[in-house]
Write a protein that holds these residues in place. Sequence first.
Motif, PDB file in Angstrom:
ATOM      1  N   GLY A 141      11.604  -0.766 -14.996  1.00 50.99           N
ATOM      2  CA  GLY A 141      11.966   0.593 -14.586  1.00 50.99           C
ATOM      3  C   GLY A 141      10.837   1.326 -13.882  1.00 50.99           C
ATOM      4  N   VAL A 142       9.969   0.568 -13.218  1.00 54.38           N
ATOM      5  CA  VAL A 142       8.821   1.150 -12.518  1.00 54.38           C
ATOM      6  C   VAL A 142       8.994   0.925 -11.015  1.00 54.38           C
ATOM      7  CG1 VAL A 142       6.325   0.902 -12.124  1.00 54.38           C
ATOM      8  CG2 VAL A 142       7.237   0.839 -14.462  1.00 54.38           C
ATOM      9  N   THR A 143       8.792   1.974 -10.227  1.00 54.76           N
ATOM     10  CA  THR A 143       8.829   1.820  -8.771  1.00 54.76           C
ATOM     11  C   THR A 143       7.453   1.423  -8.258  1.00 54.76           C
ATOM     12  OG1 THR A 143      10.552   3.505  -8.573  1.00 54.76           O
ATOM     13  CG2 THR A 143       9.297   3.005  -6.586  1.00 54.76           C
ATOM     14  N   LEU A 144       7.411   0.359  -7.478  1.00 54.84           N
ATOM     15  CA  LEU A 144       6.178  -0.039  -6.797  1.00 54.84           C
ATOM     16  C   LEU A 144       6.053   0.826  -5.549  1.00 54.84           C
ATOM     17  CD1 LEU A 144       6.636  -3.930  -7.015  1.00 54.84           C
ATOM     18  CD2 LEU A 144       5.236  -2.468  -8.521  1.00 54.84           C
ATOM     19  N   ALA A 145       4.974   1.587  -5.447  1.00 52.09           N
ATOM     20  CA  ALA A 145       4.823   2.518  -4.326  1.00 52.09           C
ATOM     21  C   ALA A 145       3.683   2.050  -3.430  1.00 52.09           C
ATOM     22  CB  ALA A 145       4.552   3.925  -4.853  1.00 52.09           C
ATOM     23  N   ILE A 146       4.062   1.531  -2.259  1.00 53.01           N
ATOM     24  CA  ILE A 146       3.063   1.010  -1.322  1.00 53.01           C
ATOM     25  C   ILE A 146       2.344   2.188  -0.676  1.00 53.01           C
ATOM     26  CG2 ILE A 146       2.681  -0.431   0.706  1.00 53.01           C
ATOM     27  CD1 ILE A 146       5.456  -1.682   0.184  1.00 53.01           C
ATOM     28  N   GLU A 147       1.035   2.220  -0.827  1.00 57.01           N
ATOM     29  CA  GLU A 147       0.262   3.315  -0.247  1.00 57.01           C
ATOM     30  C   GLU A 147      -0.480   2.839   0.994  1.00 57.01           C
ATOM     31  OE1 GLU A 147      -2.544   5.356  -2.794  1.00 57.01           O
ATOM     32  OE2 GLU A 147      -2.813   6.922  -1.302  1.00 57.01           O
ATOM     33  N   PRO A 148      -0.089   3.336   2.174  1.00 51.92           N
ATOM     34  CA  PRO A 148      -0.905   3.027   3.341  1.00 51.92           C
ATOM     35  C   PRO A 148      -2.207   3.813   3.216  1.00 51.92           C
ATOM     36  CG  PRO A 148       0.856   4.558   3.944  1.00 51.92           C
ATOM     37  CD  PRO A 148       1.044   4.227   2.490  1.00 51.92           C
ATOM     38  N   LEU A 149      -3.313   3.132   3.454  1.00 54.47           N
ATOM     39  CA  LEU A 149      -4.610   3.830   3.446  1.00 54.47           C
ATOM     40  C   LEU A 149      -5.053   4.065   4.889  1.00 54.47           C
ATOM     41  CD1 LEU A 149      -4.827   3.690   0.412  1.00 54.47           C
ATOM     42  CD2 LEU A 149      -7.026   2.561   0.615  1.00 54.47           C
ATOM     43  N   HIS A 150      -5.870   5.080   5.075  1.00 57.53           N
ATOM     44  CA  HIS A 150      -6.417   5.380   6.401  1.00 57.53           C
ATOM     45  C   HIS A 150      -6.996   4.103   7.029  1.00 57.53           C
ATOM     46  CE1 HIS A 150      -8.953   7.111   9.509  1.00 57.53           C
ATOM     47  NE2 HIS A 150      -8.327   8.249   9.341  1.00 57.53           N
ATOM     48  N   PRO A 151      -6.798   3.920   8.333  1.00 52.80           N
ATOM     49  CA  PRO A 151      -7.269   2.699   8.998  1.00 52.80           C
ATOM     50  C   PRO A 151      -8.768   2.418   8.816  1.00 52.80           C
ATOM     51  CG  PRO A 151      -5.752   3.866  10.431  1.00 52.80           C
ATOM     52  CD  PRO A 151      -5.981   4.763   9.237  1.00 52.80           C
ATOM     53  N   MET A 152      -9.552   3.395   8.424  1.00 53.00           N
ATOM     54  CA  MET A 152     -10.981   3.114   8.211  1.00 53.00           C
ATOM     55  C   MET A 152     -11.194   2.236   6.983  1.00 53.00           C
ATOM     56  SD  MET A 152     -12.410   6.856   7.045  1.00 53.00           S
ATOM     57  CE  MET A 152     -11.830   7.684   5.552  1.00 53.00           C
ATOM     58  N   PHE A 153     -10.139   2.056   6.156  1.00 56.00           N
ATOM     59  CA  PHE A 153     -10.220   1.179   4.990  1.00 56.00           C
ATOM     60  C   PHE A 153      -9.555  -0.174   5.233  1.00 56.00           C
ATOM     61  CE2 PHE A 153     -10.180   5.522   2.954  1.00 56.00           C
ATOM     62  CZ  PHE A 153     -11.465   5.475   2.442  1.00 56.00           C
ATOM     63  N   CYS A 154      -9.134  -0.436   6.464  1.00 55.17           N
ATOM     64  CA  CYS A 154      -8.310  -1.611   6.744  1.00 55.17           C
ATOM     65  C   CYS A 154      -8.986  -2.924   6.360  1.00 55.17           C
ATOM     66  CB  CYS A 154      -7.917  -1.623   8.222  1.00 55.17           C
ATOM     67  SG  CYS A 154      -6.770  -2.939   8.650  1.00 55.17           S
ATOM     68  N   SER A 155     -10.258  -3.051   6.626  1.00 61.36           N
ATOM     69  CA  SER A 155     -10.909  -4.345   6.389  1.00 61.36           C
ATOM     70  C   SER A 155     -11.233  -4.585   4.924  1.00 61.36           C
ATOM     71  CB  SER A 155     -12.193  -4.467   7.222  1.00 61.36           C
ATOM     72  OG  SER A 155     -13.235  -3.673   6.681  1.00 61.36           O
ATOM     73  N   ASP A 156     -11.549  -3.518   4.177  1.00 60.63           N
ATOM     74  CA  ASP A 156     -12.087  -3.762   2.840  1.00 60.63           C
ATOM     75  C   ASP A 156     -11.243  -3.234   1.680  1.00 60.63           C
ATOM     76  OD1 ASP A 156     -12.627  -1.142   3.491  1.00 60.63           O
ATOM     77  OD2 ASP A 156     -14.761  -1.208   2.956  1.00 60.63           O
ATOM     78  N   ARG A 157     -10.207  -2.439   1.966  1.00 63.95           N
ATOM     79  CA  ARG A 157      -9.407  -1.903   0.862  1.00 63.95           C
ATOM     80  C   ARG A 157      -7.913  -2.042   1.039  1.00 63.95           C
ATOM     81  NH1 ARG A 157     -12.078   1.331  -2.831  1.00 63.95           N
ATOM     82  NH2 ARG A 157     -14.261   1.494  -2.282  1.00 63.95           N
ATOM     83  N   CYS A 158      -7.441  -1.938   2.276  1.00 60.82           N
ATOM     84  CA  CYS A 158      -5.992  -1.887   2.433  1.00 60.82           C
ATOM     85  C   CYS A 158      -5.575  -2.261   3.855  1.00 60.82           C
ATOM     86  CB  CYS A 158      -5.488  -0.484   2.098  1.00 60.82           C
ATOM     87  SG  CYS A 158      -3.694  -0.373   1.989  1.00 60.82           S
ATOM     88  N   VAL A 159      -4.986  -3.418   3.995  1.00 65.45           N
ATOM     89  CA  VAL A 159      -4.541  -3.860   5.323  1.00 65.45           C
ATOM     90  C   VAL A 159      -3.261  -3.139   5.762  1.00 65.45           C
ATOM     91  CG1 VAL A 159      -5.673  -6.115   5.243  1.00 65.45           C
ATOM     92  CG2 VAL A 159      -3.342  -5.865   4.322  1.00 65.45           C
ATOM     93  N   ILE A 160      -2.666  -2.358   4.860  1.00 66.09           N
ATOM     94  CA  ILE A 160      -1.511  -1.533   5.248  1.00 66.09           C
ATOM     95  C   ILE A 160      -2.065  -0.173   5.674  1.00 66.09           C
ATOM     96  CG2 ILE A 160       0.720  -0.577   4.538  1.00 66.09           C
ATOM     97  CD1 ILE A 160       0.589  -3.661   4.496  1.00 66.09           C
ATOM     98  N   ALA A 161      -2.027   0.095   6.985  1.00 68.19           N
ATOM     99  CA  ALA A 161      -2.784   1.207   7.539  1.00 68.19           C
ATOM    100  C   ALA A 161      -1.930   2.384   8.003  1.00 68.19           C
ATOM    101  CB  ALA A 161      -3.641   0.706   8.709  1.00 68.19           C
ATOM    102  N   THR A 162      -0.616   2.208   8.030  1.00 64.69           N
ATOM    103  CA  THR A 162       0.247   3.309   8.463  1.00 64.69           C
ATOM    104  C   THR A 162       1.502   3.364   7.581  1.00 64.69           C
ATOM    105  OG1 THR A 162       1.504   1.970  10.050  1.00 64.69           O
ATOM    106  CG2 THR A 162      -0.463   3.099  10.889  1.00 64.69           C
TER     107      THR A 162
END
Lengths: 280, 280
Positions: A141-162
């Motif tokens: 009963g938990v929703t997985l919420a994809i968080e796009p991170l600012h593109p300045m984090f693309c290489s080291d934290r989050c490849v989902i940028a928008t």
Amino acid sequence: MTAPQVVPAVPVPAGLERFSFNQATAQHWPLEEVVAGCAGAGVPGIGLWREPVGEYGVQRAARLVRAAGLTVTSLCRGGFFTTDDWRTENLRAIEEAATLDCPVLVLVAGGLPAGSRDLDGARNRVADAIAELAPHAAAAGVTLAIEPLHPMFCSDRCVIATLGQALDIAERFDPGTVGVVVDAYHVWWDDTVYHQIARAGDRIAAFQVCDWITPLPEGVLLGRGLPGEGCIDLRRLRTAVDAAGYTGPIEVEVFHAGTWARPGPEVLADSVHGYLEHVL
Amino acid sequence: MTAPQVVPAVPVPAGLERFSFNQATAQHWPLEEVVAGCAGAGVPGIGLWREPVGEYGVQRAARLVRAAGLTVTSLCRGGFFTTDDWRTENLRAIEEAATLDCPVLVLVAGGLPAGSRDLDGARNRVADAIAELAPHAAAAGVTLAIEPLHPMFCSDRCVIATLGQALDIAERFDPGTVGVVVDAYHVWWDDTVYHQIARAGDRIAAFQVCDWITPLPEGVLLGRGLPGEGCIDLRRLRTAVDAAGYTGPIEVEVFHAGTWARPGPEVLADSVHGYLEHVL
């Protein structure tokens, strides 16, 4: 083990009905104190992080927030799908969210594996991992919420940028199982963001606010401003999120070394003030 | 005034036919020395900046590079349309590019005015300003090249944050008058970039390369790596730019405090090496 003391209920002040305080905003405020602080201020919601919750004990934290009459609006965070133990960690995170009666687990995808330049490959692995986790999240009963991170984090934290990218993945699943986080800090610069918020509709699982200030500090993680301190048109974003049909909590989530150095109650008071003045 | 000494022509080494060295890569290498260094290494092109060229004298710089047998591939930069004197400065920049026989003036739009949250307004002003400059650029035979900067610069340097946005403006004009810069550092994270490069076609007025490395330094300006030092798939971007029909120069442009502290000839040699290994 005794149940935590029940904090007397304080009526929610006008305007704070949807307000939630993300505990990372006052990073060094101990869990019991931030919970008491929020309850005492009539704040209805709190966003929690796995690390402090884990240190305190997940069951114990669940009792603490319940006794205080608080709703856990989000748990940060699952994701980081490029680590070796991503499966175990994310299944555990889903379970923790369920234990906390928290409807939303925030997913931060993770960056590129060390030495890799294969961005498409990393992005595909995120989608595959979410497909694997989705049935477990639905069962809990938990929703997985994809968080796009600012593109300045693309290489080291989050490849989902928008937000568009996050929706491209989320739309493969039931909206109750996989949604997106709209965090003003990460999306404000995007000229397609209002289009993407409208597209998101009932996929918006969480809405977080803070402000963009410069110069960015080294490492760029701890450079966020409280609402009103920077250049983001937070009210316009909030209005757009509302117009898309979102009626859920609005979390103030700020990472800033200077803010973290201040007493928790002051940070909470300033977060409330910034919310009322610049978001509501 | 005597003409600068003509540097003996050196044959262009195999693989360097399209290579251009942006002088900002070796920020502290004096203009006469960087020109001599490039000519001596058989490098065919150089990217110049208005400030060092202005200090040296524009006419004098034009003679210097011509005598060395170098082509000026781009002049950085016009733009910053939120400053009071943007019109004067940009008309002067167009004239300087023409004097240098430089076909491309790079435009960096500028950020939000102080205290403003009106991103749409700032973006509209960029388009209006370019419309005003376009006839002057056409008359001078200079292409205005809109450079989208990484979204981390959106508030303080460039409200044009994606290649798609740059093209939305450029497409209102003749391709010979208004084009775009594809700079790998600014666009690599964008999941639509290959689509936008194909869309750009003959609008690609310049192609610049460097690499993405972390952690970003305070202020995030001087954190760029030499080609090969980071995580950008430069060869894939170069192949896409070529496939879009671009046959022009490829500039190595790196801003990094550590690189700037090194002797210019070493930086040039490493730029050439990185280009041959990771871009070509």
